[in-house]
Design an enzyme around this catalytic site. Sequence first.
Site, short mmCIF file in Angstrom:
data_model
loop_
_atom_site.label_atom_id
_atom_site.label_comp_id
_atom_site.label_asym_id
_atom_site.label_seq_id
_atom_site.Cartn_x
_atom_site.Cartn_y
_atom_site.Cartn_z
N ARG A 122 -5.90 -19.10 -14.52
CA ARG A 122 -6.74 -18.21 -13.72
C ARG A 122 -8.16 -18.21 -14.21
O ARG A 122 -9.02 -17.61 -13.57
CB ARG A 122 -6.18 -16.78 -13.80
CG ARG A 122 -5.46 -16.29 -12.53
CD ARG A 122 -4.96 -14.91 -12.82
NE ARG A 122 -4.61 -14.14 -11.67
CZ ARG A 122 -3.37 -13.97 -11.20
NH1 ARG A 122 -2.37 -14.61 -11.76
NH2 ARG A 122 -3.13 -13.17 -10.19
N ARG A 140 0.31 -0.86 0.81
CA ARG A 140 -0.01 -0.77 -0.63
C ARG A 140 -1.47 -0.33 -0.80
O ARG A 140 -2.34 -0.74 -0.04
CB ARG A 140 0.12 -2.15 -1.27
CG ARG A 140 1.50 -2.45 -1.77
CD ARG A 140 1.66 -3.88 -2.19
NE ARG A 140 0.52 -4.48 -2.89
CZ ARG A 140 0.52 -5.71 -3.40
NH1 ARG A 140 1.58 -6.48 -3.30
NH2 ARG A 140 -0.53 -6.19 -4.02
N LYS A 170 -0.48 -18.23 -0.75
CA LYS A 170 -0.14 -19.19 -1.81
C LYS A 170 1.34 -19.07 -2.19
O LYS A 170 1.99 -20.09 -2.42
CB LYS A 170 -1.04 -18.87 -3.01
CG LYS A 170 -1.07 -19.90 -4.09
CD LYS A 170 -2.31 -19.75 -4.94
CE LYS A 170 -2.59 -18.34 -5.40
NZ LYS A 170 -1.73 -17.85 -6.47
N ARG A 216 -0.82 -5.91 6.39
CA ARG A 216 0.50 -6.01 5.76
C ARG A 216 1.13 -4.62 5.57
O ARG A 216 0.47 -3.68 5.18
CB ARG A 216 0.31 -6.69 4.39
CG ARG A 216 1.58 -7.00 3.68
CD ARG A 216 1.38 -8.09 2.66
NE ARG A 216 0.49 -7.71 1.56
CZ ARG A 216 0.12 -8.55 0.60
NH1 ARG A 216 0.53 -9.80 0.62
NH2 ARG A 216 -0.67 -8.14 -0.36
N ARG A 266 -10.77 -7.06 -5.04
CA ARG A 266 -9.90 -8.12 -5.59
C ARG A 266 -10.52 -9.50 -5.35
O ARG A 266 -10.45 -10.38 -6.21
CB ARG A 266 -8.51 -8.05 -4.93
CG ARG A 266 -7.67 -6.90 -5.47
CD ARG A 266 -6.53 -6.55 -4.54
NE ARG A 266 -5.49 -7.55 -4.48
CZ ARG A 266 -4.54 -7.57 -3.54
NH1 ARG A 266 -4.51 -6.67 -2.59
NH2 ARG A 266 -3.61 -8.50 -3.56
P1 AMP Z 1 0.34 -12.54 -9.57
O1 AMP Z 1 1.76 -12.37 -9.16
O2 AMP Z 1 -0.02 -13.98 -9.88
O3 AMP Z 1 -0.63 -11.90 -8.61
O4 AMP Z 1 0.17 -11.77 -10.97
C1 AMP Z 1 0.42 -10.38 -11.09
C2 AMP Z 1 -0.38 -9.82 -12.25
O5 AMP Z 1 0.02 -10.47 -13.47
C3 AMP Z 1 -1.88 -10.04 -12.17
O6 AMP Z 1 -2.52 -9.05 -11.42
C4 AMP Z 1 -2.27 -9.99 -13.63
O7 AMP Z 1 -2.30 -8.66 -14.12
C5 AMP Z 1 -1.11 -10.68 -14.30
N1 AMP Z 1 -1.33 -12.16 -14.41
C6 AMP Z 1 -0.53 -13.13 -13.91
N2 AMP Z 1 -0.97 -14.34 -14.25
C7 AMP Z 1 -2.10 -14.14 -14.98
C8 AMP Z 1 -3.04 -15.02 -15.60
N3 AMP Z 1 -2.90 -16.36 -15.54
N4 AMP Z 1 -4.09 -14.47 -16.25
C9 AMP Z 1 -4.23 -13.14 -16.34
N5 AMP Z 1 -3.40 -12.25 -15.77
C10 AMP Z 1 -2.33 -12.74 -15.09
#
Ligand code: AMP
Length: 259
Positions: A116, A188, A39, A155, A199
């Site tokens: 989300r 990682r 994505k 990865r 996940r």
């Molecule tokens: P991402 O880069 O989108 O994978 O986000 C990294 C981390 O930020 C996630 O694992 C969450 O801890 C937090 N996060 C980002 N966006 C959200 C969201 N819309 N709702 C809840 N947690 C979020």
Amino acid sequence: MHRHRKAWLKGDEFCCPTVPPECTRPFRLVLLGPPGVGKGTQAGLLCEELGACHLSTGDVFRAAQCEGKLTPALHKALAAMQRGELVSDEIVVEIVRERSGCLRCQGGFLLDGFPRTVCQAQALDQMLTEEGVALDGVLSYELPVEEVVSRISGRRICQDCKAIYHLQTKQPKIANQCDHCSGHLFQRDDDHPDAIRVRMQIYHESTAPLIDYYQKAGMLLPIAATGDPEDILHRSIDALNDRYAEIDRDKISRPAKTR
Ligand code: AMP
């Protein structure tokens, strides 16, 4: 086209150094998809193609980690993120609300990582109404779970410069060594197959109901995330063309990089 995203990363009281040119058709889209589906790569390619701004909530949190002074909401968000949890709906919505000016930006947007949950999607609908703009569609990237596991578990990341490699599709010239800086490549913890399945489980529980939500709203554009990034981009553009034809707007003409 690269955008500074200062207002998004730092909050509405900051202005972006360059205002995107007014375009006749700003794209206002949400991107959905499980971890490892590619994505982030598509977000980058689509921003180039459509001229819209990449608005990622994860990027807001990562940028905040480098800031000395945090708002109470960002402080709580970072603590949750560091525990490997999702940030609560209340806090994420508050943080996006502080940046809601970005939703009416004349350059358009691609929301990535928000919403989300269904609760966040409802809050987004309300913010869009308040800002007087509408969402054009939701690109939902789909990939079978086994392919996600294989993609993520291959990865490898350079411990020094953070360059990303893949055991099958992007091998370093020398095994376990970064081509750019000779740093050691590592995997990682959350890229191990068992962690990936966890996940995916979390994704299915909290985020997949959004697919239903946007399907019912007539917004969902499912995209098969197989093949290379250019193939997926073409499918995305085709789906957007169909969507824009449906909502009686101009077709996207490729290449659109001149905007
Ligand atoms: P991402 O880069 O989108 O994978 O986000 C990294 C981390 O930020 C996630 O694992 C969450 O801890 C937090 N996060 C980002 N966006 C959200 C969201 N819309 N709702 C809840 N947690 C979020």
